[in-house]
Scaffold this active site. Structure first.
Site, PDB file in Angstrom:
ATOM      1  N   SER A 169      34.512  49.825  36.190  1.00 20.52           N
ATOM      2  CA  SER A 169      35.423  51.045  35.852  1.00 20.52           C
ATOM      3  C   SER A 169      35.017  52.234  36.219  1.00 20.52           C
ATOM      4  O   SER A 169      35.480  53.321  36.284  1.00 20.52           O
ATOM      5  CB  SER A 169      35.659  50.926  34.252  1.00 20.52           C
ATOM      6  OG  SER A 169      34.349  51.219  33.859  1.00 20.52           O
ATOM      7  N   GLU A 170      33.587  52.377  36.849  1.00 20.96           N
ATOM      8  CA  GLU A 170      32.988  53.452  37.638  1.00 20.96           C
ATOM      9  C   GLU A 170      33.196  53.291  39.048  1.00 20.96           C
ATOM     10  O   GLU A 170      32.490  54.183  39.709  1.00 20.96           O
ATOM     11  CB  GLU A 170      31.628  53.685  36.993  1.00 20.96           C
ATOM     12  CG  GLU A 170      31.361  53.796  35.545  1.00 20.96           C
ATOM     13  CD  GLU A 170      32.005  55.011  35.162  1.00 20.96           C
ATOM     14  OE1 GLU A 170      32.660  55.672  35.575  1.00 20.96           O
ATOM     15  OE2 GLU A 170      31.587  55.541  33.928  1.00 20.96           O
TER      16      GLU A 170
END
Ligand SMILES: [Zn+2]
Length: 230
Positions: free
Chosen positions: A85-86
């Protein structure tokens, strides 16, 4: 060299990078640089493709075939899971730094405690850290897992191979996965020593004259392309 040999070499390199990423991810969990599903790692496979850890997985139990291959815009090319998600954080670094081939984002407890407490780690106190990093800046707060976080590091990563993310964790870069991981080790070491030193007494910064000497050594190392310290 025949084309087939090139393809075989590329496959060997990818297999090796997958093995290395898993080994480092497990080590990061064992040494508490990350816990549970936290943290993420990536590396360039070639100029067009990146290998990255998947989202929502425990990095201590990750297997090589769970790693995800994405293109330079983050589109999934291979792998069943979703990339970290980063991912925006990683893509920003690769965009800003053509010399960087690997990125490690972690939540090392000591270094993270510094930024949660609002204490800068960018202090002129440890000579080897000055030579290696110049400084360890802190990127202003950005909401984790959103593009806002990536925005906060955009300018900073041009000049830094190690930085803290305010109230969040660390981001370390390297020419290789091993170097990016070793830079994480160095950040946590700097935080640990600084914490003990502050508990034991007053911490004086290195005088200007000493800083000048260290920065000259740093410039010399950069000129010959070495970032290692003994
Ligand atoms: Zn994080």
């Amino acid at each position: 060299m025949r084309e087939g040999d090139d393809v075989a070499d590329a496959i060997d390199l990818e297999a090796e990078l997958r093995r290395l990423m898993i080994a480092i991810a497990r080590d990061m969990v064992a040494r508490r640089f990350i816990t549970a599903t936290e943290g993420n790692l990536s590396t360039r496979l070639d100029p067009e493709r990146l290998l990255i850890t998947p989202t929502s997985t425990n990095k201590g139990r990750l297997t090589e075939n769970q790693l995800v291959v994405v293109d330079r815009s983050g589109r999934v090319l291979e792998g069943r899971g979703q990339p970290s998600s980063e991912i925006d954080l990683h893509l920003t670094v690769y965009r800003e730094r053509p010399d960087v081939n690997a990125v490690v984002h972690a939540h090392p407890p000591m270094a993270t405690a510094f930024t949660v407490a609002g204490v800068e780690l960018a202090q002129r106190t440890l000579p080897e850290i000055v030579v290696l990093f110049g400084s360890i800046p802190t990127a202003p707060y950005g909401t984790p897992t959103t593009p806002e976080l990536a925005k906060t590091v955009e300018g900073l990563v041009r000049d830094a191979n190690a930085l803290l993310l305010e109230k969040h964790g660390s981001l370390t870069l390297g020419r290789t996965l091993v170097e990016a991981y070793e830079n994480l080790e160095r950040v946590e070491w700097a935080a640990e020593v600084t914490l003990w030193a502050r508990l034991l007494g007053k911490v004086e910064p290195l005088p200007d004259a000493q800083m000048e000497k260290l920065l000259a050594i740093r410039a010399e190392k950069a000129a010959v392309g070495s970032s290692a310290a003994d």
